[in-house]
Design an enzyme around this catalytic site. Structure first.
Site, PDB file in Angstrom:
ATOM      1  N   ASP A 249      61.043  64.423  59.698  1.00 20.08           N
ATOM      2  CA  ASP A 249      61.204  63.500  60.814  1.00 20.08           C
ATOM      3  C   ASP A 249      62.536  62.784  60.596  1.00 20.08           C
ATOM      4  O   ASP A 249      63.144  62.858  59.530  1.00 20.08           O
ATOM      5  CB  ASP A 249      60.026  62.517  60.903  1.00 20.08           C
ATOM      6  CG  ASP A 249      59.933  61.903  62.299  1.00 20.08           C
ATOM      7  OD1 ASP A 249      60.945  61.917  63.034  1.00 20.08           O
ATOM      8  OD2 ASP A 249      58.856  61.405  62.669  1.00 20.08           O
TER       9      ASP A 249
HETATM   10  C1  BGC Z   1      59.943  60.582  65.855  1.00 24.37           C
HETATM   11  C2  BGC Z   1      59.831  62.053  66.138  1.00 24.37           C
HETATM   12  C3  BGC Z   1      60.991  62.488  66.989  1.00 24.37           C
HETATM   13  C4  BGC Z   1      62.290  62.130  66.289  1.00 24.37           C
HETATM   14  C5  BGC Z   1      63.530  62.523  67.066  1.00 24.37           C
HETATM   15  C6  BGC Z   1      61.305  60.203  65.299  1.00 24.37           C
HETATM   16  O1  BGC Z   1      61.439  58.817  65.220  1.00 24.37           O
HETATM   17  O2  BGC Z   1      58.920  60.185  64.957  1.00 24.37           O
HETATM   18  O3  BGC Z   1      58.617  62.336  66.786  1.00 24.37           O
HETATM   19  O4  BGC Z   1      60.903  63.856  67.263  1.00 24.37           O
HETATM   20  O5  BGC Z   1      62.331  60.731  66.086  1.00 24.37           O
HETATM   21  O6  BGC Z   1      63.683  61.742  68.179  1.00 24.37           O
END
Ligand code: BGC
Length: 862
Positions: A249
């Site tokens: 993530d």
């Molecule tokens: C989120 C993800 C997301 C990523 C990119 C993160 O903060 O938890 O679900 O895909 O950001 O935006």
């Protein structure tokens, strides 16, 4: 006519699905040979460069081997990052369709949208299992049951990947709460992990061959997923045979060597850890092997080869970015996902001919609330609000009157009148330390406690003047009459939520009534108190900004003053009232938890309007359960639209006026109160005493009404184990407000002719009939639950093992056959790390919710 549904028919259905546009190549020796040839051309430096992202949403290009830059985008409700895009229903709405074929259609639409924008990786679906209504991201996920979540996820992923776009299932694993999301460890036993929290990921890997898995932020049993070899290497790669990419993530990597050796392949969004500076010395020191680096690069190249990313430009030609096909899919999802929770005396459907005046009231009526907040939130070209959906539908037929019904946050905080030393206003003291110690370095008067009152202490760019570490607001507030009062606090600015990690406390007459911990983001907190008349209250609001911006807010109002006069007037003259309430992107979003109660004032609004007009229909937005116990009996009809996507208002008109029969079913149990929720003792981390302040409350956190004091522990122990949601209620005296799988229809269905086949080495077939006994066309879901024998380990009283949605004309009968395989009949045996079948009697339940199973039977496992 009798329709037959079941394995045979489903297989035939697959053939009719539109010829796949760009299905990925299968994993063959030819693919592997090409991957190895490409790998051999890369230097070690280049290989390391491939292990991290660049420019927020890309894997970098590698011209030496012809690899273009690979673009990514969120997410589950549409393509977010690259301009406007169609906004589809949220995850809980999608799961409420109980329709994997629709999930596939929606996945295909989003996949086509992604291709049109040159996107190679879609960061979706999110499949984290629902534990508690307060968890801020439930709206992105697929409910509380692993079988339902798995089937919806597989449909969605198939749809996306058939378009030549790599799906990314997230967030691996057990990422079930948002408050303090990077710190709180999900501590759970292996059986619970395997039986509840992993199956949707496993199905994504084994059945849908998902191309990428995203590791979550939260530690699992104390170890961050990005360095959790047990999860990434042992389970994902070895047990399930995953050959794709494990990505982090955004910002979830904490250690280069640990991540590299724990099967993390790709650090996003950039190489803070997986970079040449860290990895080259680690390789030289023998801490990370070149073979491990090669394996990661191979995985990235393998996906790129299989999805054709070396061989064609990713942006698909002839694709209109905003088109009728996708709008129809978004509409279909909003229609299928809406759940009719209550319909006393068949108030619904409304008859357009008898509805001369319709009142539409509530903060969620306009603008359209199509999504929750955070990385899943897409900007649509146009979104149809409740108000415009109903107005368009009734144009020329009836009058629609609208009022918001409640003041917004800014109006409420500006309208709160304070005095200090007998004069209007609030004293603001500024401190150069964060503990309010010593003498303030500056004292001034401000009109109220609202971001707008901060002008005197801001620089031109809107940031705080240097040196401000803490702010103390002191004033008196005089209630104009005895009664219930709302104290609404927030740290938000133009947005209602606080985006920083600010902390604040509100003290009234020396008693601390609100404390906000310094978490990543924060919802406004509503606290209610009964006050005697005309006793001035001493208010102290202590606010500690954690960045150079601050948006402190305190509003106080008699609840009797909240509902507008105009709302009362239009409710009185209308033939029916739609009260549109619930959450929105500022109150339910990624990065923070939300309340179980509706946002401030909305319960008061519902009760006030229902008293005025008995034909009051409550329409809800929210990704999860909502505490309704204080108002559910006061209204005749409730429709939950979740976050319905851009076509929500259009769908609502069709549902309320009976053009489409409601067919959504709850993908999670709706608890009656937080005190009855199975996770009430295990959702929040336990308070932790700190240092010599051990007895002093340091922070409180009260999203679910559970006032916690003290800094919290790092871990949350999932003490409920398997008994989450309906698995708990099925064996308990407590009854939920609305059970898992529940949803009303305008027509009626009956179940009959349960047939339990004989068990063989593949499992068994179980079949039953559904008849539409009503007068309208509609859809029903046959839900099959089994109660497995508990000889060696305790089993939940019942568990969903299969389901099938059927659409039937009045009088029509469907014969549904569901196959139950050996794995469905097994439990996860921890010592042997495998699935084991226990002997004994299996109870069979068939019906249309976890607590309404009119057909029962049994069979023996020998
Ligand atoms: C989120 C993800 C997301 C990523 C990119 C993160 O903060 O938890 O679900 O895909 O950001 O935006």
């Amino acid at each position: 006519m009798v329709l037959s549904f079941g394995i045979a028919v489903l297989a035939a259905f697959a053939v009719h699905i539109e010829a796949a546009a760009q299905s990925p190549l299968p994993d063959t020796p030819q693919v592997e040979a090409r991957v190895n040839a490409l790998l051999s051309k890369l230097t070690l430096d280049e290989k390391i460069d491939l292990l991290s992202g660049v420019n927020k949403f890309y894997i970098r290009s590698m011209p030496s081997i012809g690899l273009p830059a690979l673009r990514m985008s969120d997410g589950p409700m549409g393509v977010r990052e690259w301009g406007h895009s169609t906004a589809y229903p949220g995850g809980s709405a999608l799961a409420a369709t109980w329709d994997p074929a629709f999930a596939r259609q929606m996945g295909a639409s989003i996949g086509r949208d992604a291709r049109a924008r040159g996107v190679s990786f879609l960061l979706a679906p999110g499949v984290n299992i629902y534990r508690a209504p307060v968890s801020g991201r439930s709206f992105e996920y697929l409910g509380e049951d692993p079988v339902l979540a798995a089937q919806i996820a597989v449909g969605f992923i198939d749809g996306v990947q058939e378009q030549g776009v790599i799906a990314t299932v997230k967030h691996f694993a057990a990422n079930n709460e948002e408050y303090n999301r990077v710190e709180v460890s999900s501590d759970l036993d292996q059986r619970t992990l395997h039986e509840l929290y992993l199956p949707a990921f496993e199905a994504a890997v084994r059945e849908a061959h998902v191309g990428a898995v995203m590791d979550g932020y939260n530690p699992v049993n104390g170890i961050h997923p990005t360095e959790n070899a047990a999860l990434n290497c042992a389970i994902l790669e070895k047990q399930w045979g995953f050959r794709g990419i494990v990505m982090s993530d955004w910002g979830a990597v904490h250690h280069a060597v640990a991540a590299a050796n724990s099967c993390l392949d790709l650090e996003m969004p950039s190489g803070e850890y997986l970079n040449r500076n860290n990895l080259l010395p680690a390789i030289r020191a023998g801490k990370v092997s070149v073979a491990i680096i090669d394996d990661k690069v191979r995985r990235i190249l393998r996906e790129a080869v299989e999805f054709g990313l070396f061989d064609r430009p990713q942006p698909a030609p002839n694709r209109n970015l905003d088109n009728e096909t996708d709008r129809k899919v978004a509409l279909q999802g909003a229609l299928e996902g809406a759940v009719l929770l209550k319909n006393q005396d068949n108030l619904l459907p409304l008859e357009a001919s008898k509805t001369k005046v319709l009142a539409v009231i509530g903060p969620n009526a306009t603008p359209a609330v199509y999504a929750g907040g955070g990385s899943s939130n897409v900007t649509p070209y146009a979104a149809v609000s409740v108000l415009s959906g109903l107005t368009d539908y009734l144009a020329g037929k009836a009058e629609v009157e609208y009022d918001r019904g409640l003041p917004d946050l800014t109006a409420l905080s500006k309208a709160t009148e304070y005095t200090f030393d007998g004069k209007p206003g609030v004293q603001l003291q500024l401190f150069a330390n964060a503990n309010f110690q010593g003498t303030p370095f500056r004292t001034l008067m401000v009109p109220n406690i609202d971001p707008g009152s901060m002008a005197a202490i801001l620089k031109q760019d809107g940031t705080l003047l240097a040196g401000i570490q803490a702010m103390r607001f002191t004033a008196n507030y005089k209630p104009h009459s005895a009664g219930a009062y709302l104290f609404l606090t927030s740290g938000g600015g133009s947005q209602a939520y606080a985006s920083g990690q600010d902390k604040y406390t509100l003290t009234v007459n020396g008693n601390r009534i609100v404390s906000q911990a310094p978490f990543e983001q924060q919802a406004p907190l509503a606290t209610y108190r009964d006050l005697p008349a005309a006793e001035p209250l001493a208010i102290q609001f202590d606010y500690v900004p954690m960045s150079d911006r601050a948006y402190p807010r305190l509003a106080i109002s008699a609840t009797a003053d909240l509902v507008s006069q105009r709302a009362r007037e239009i409710a009185a003259k209308a033939d029916a009232v739609v009260v549109a309430v619930g959450f929105d992107p500022s109150t339910e979003r990624e990065g923070m938890d939300r309340s179980f109660n509706l946002p401030y004032g909305q319960e008061v609004l519902i009760r006030a309007i229902a008293r005025i007009n008995p034909k009051t229909i409550v329409v809800l937005n929210g990704g999860a359960g909502i505490d309704m116990h204080g108002w559910v009996t006061t209204v005749p009809a409730i429709l939950d639209q979740w976050y319905p996507g851009q076509e929500g208002g259009r769908a609502l008109a069709q549902l309320l006026f009976g053009e489409y029969d409601p067919e959504g079913k709850l993908p999670m149990t709706f608890d009656r109160t937080w005190d009855e929720s199975p996770v009430r003792h295990s959702y929040y981390a336990k308070p932790r005493a700190i240092g010599k302040d051990a007895k002093e409350p340091t922070f409180t956190y009260n999203m679910a009404g559970a006032m916690l004091t003290g800094r919290m522990d790092r871990g949350v122990n999932y003490t409920e184990g398997l008994l989450n949601g309906y698995r708990y209620y099925a064996g308990s005296k407590e009854k939920p407000l609305f059970p898992f799988g529940f949803g009303l229809s305008y027509t009626a269905f009956a179940f009959g002719h349960l047939h339990v086949g004989s068990v063989n080495s593949n499992g068994l077939d179980i079949s039953a009939d559904i008849t539409n006994t009503g007068k309208r066309e509609g859809a029903e879901v046959l839900e099959l639950y089994l109660g497995l024998p508990s000889r060696h380990v305790p089993m939940p009283e019942r568990e969903l093992k299969g389901f099938q949605k059927v659409r039937l004309a009045p009088g029509q009968i469907a014969h549904v056959t569901l196959h139950v395989d050996r794995r469905d009949l097994s439990y996860y045996n921890v010592p042997s790390q495998s699935w084991k079948l226990d002997t004994g009697e299996v109870r069979v339940y068939v019906g249309d919710s976890a607590s309404d199973t009119s057909l029962t039977g049994s069979f023996k496992l020998q």
